[in-house]
Motif scaffolding. Sequence first.
Motif, mmCIF file in Angstrom:
data_model
loop_
_atom_site.group_PDB
_atom_site.id
_atom_site.type_symbol
_atom_site.label_atom_id
_atom_site.label_comp_id
_atom_site.label_asym_id
_atom_site.label_seq_id
_atom_site.Cartn_x
_atom_site.Cartn_y
_atom_site.Cartn_z
ATOM 1 N N GLY A 97 -9.056 -32.180 -10.751
ATOM 2 C CA GLY A 97 -7.975 -31.311 -10.294
ATOM 3 C C GLY A 97 -8.088 -30.992 -8.812
ATOM 4 N N GLN A 98 -9.310 -30.815 -8.330
ATOM 5 C CA GLN A 98 -9.529 -30.576 -6.904
ATOM 6 C C GLN A 98 -9.045 -31.769 -6.086
ATOM 7 O OE1 GLN A 98 -10.022 -27.382 -6.264
ATOM 8 N NE2 GLN A 98 -11.977 -27.566 -5.209
ATOM 9 N N CYS A 145 -5.238 -31.838 -6.024
ATOM 10 C CA CYS A 145 -4.699 -30.791 -5.141
ATOM 11 C C CYS A 145 -4.924 -31.141 -3.675
ATOM 12 C CB CYS A 145 -5.340 -29.454 -5.457
ATOM 13 S SG CYS A 145 -4.745 -28.724 -6.974
ATOM 14 N N LEU A 148 1.313 -23.964 -2.203
ATOM 15 C CA LEU A 148 0.970 -23.932 -3.627
ATOM 16 C C LEU A 148 -0.256 -24.789 -3.929
ATOM 17 C CD1 LEU A 148 4.476 -24.094 -5.301
ATOM 18 C CD2 LEU A 148 2.884 -22.179 -5.256
ATOM 19 N N ALA A 149 -0.373 -25.928 -3.260
ATOM 20 C CA ALA A 149 -1.542 -26.781 -3.475
ATOM 21 C C ALA A 149 -2.808 -26.110 -2.968
ATOM 22 C CB ALA A 149 -1.334 -28.127 -2.797
ATOM 23 N N ASP A 201 -3.326 -22.866 -2.825
ATOM 24 C CA ASP A 201 -3.624 -21.792 -3.764
ATOM 25 C C ASP A 201 -4.260 -22.353 -5.039
ATOM 26 O OD1 ASP A 201 -3.631 -19.066 -4.494
ATOM 27 O OD2 ASP A 201 -1.873 -19.403 -5.758
ATOM 28 N N THR A 202 -3.741 -23.459 -5.529
ATOM 29 C CA THR A 202 -4.321 -24.093 -6.708
ATOM 30 C C THR A 202 -5.711 -24.635 -6.413
ATOM 31 O OG1 THR A 202 -2.093 -24.699 -7.370
ATOM 32 C CG2 THR A 202 -3.886 -25.785 -8.513
ATOM 33 N N ILE A 248 -7.989 -21.711 -6.738
ATOM 34 C CA ILE A 248 -8.193 -21.341 -8.139
ATOM 35 C C ILE A 248 -9.142 -22.312 -8.834
ATOM 36 C CG2 ILE A 248 -7.023 -21.157 -10.370
ATOM 37 C CD1 ILE A 248 -4.597 -20.071 -8.808
ATOM 38 N N ASN A 249 -8.989 -23.606 -8.557
ATOM 39 C CA ASN A 249 -9.903 -24.588 -9.132
ATOM 40 C C ASN A 249 -11.326 -24.391 -8.616
ATOM 41 O OD1 ASN A 249 -8.024 -25.851 -10.733
ATOM 42 N ND2 ASN A 249 -7.549 -27.430 -9.233
ATOM 43 N N THR A 284 -3.406 -16.959 1.140
ATOM 44 C CA THR A 284 -2.139 -17.486 0.634
ATOM 45 C C THR A 284 -0.984 -16.565 0.996
ATOM 46 O OG1 THR A 284 -3.277 -18.552 -1.206
ATOM 47 C CG2 THR A 284 -0.909 -18.219 -1.432
#
Length: 89
Positions: free
Chosen positions: A16-17, A20, A35-36, A38-39, A42-43, A75
Amino acid sequence: MIQYALYFAFGAFGMGQLFCLYRVVFAPGVGDRILALDTLAINMIALIALFGILHNTTMYFEIMMLFAMVGFVSTVAYAKFLLRGDVIE
């Protein structure tokens, strides 16, 4: 058995990293990049939590909380900069 699940989760969040990171570099718009990012944060928080579970210590959870706060503030600041042109009014 829990170690196999942790290693699988490390692989899934690592993949996932990478996805992103690809989206941050090759996104069509600036909003998609926000958004990428921020994701990505989170990851990274999830990876730190998994690392803490793997090593059976609570020190990584404090690092995780600090990383979450910095990721959230960055963010919001970046989105505000895009909307208004400045961060501090």
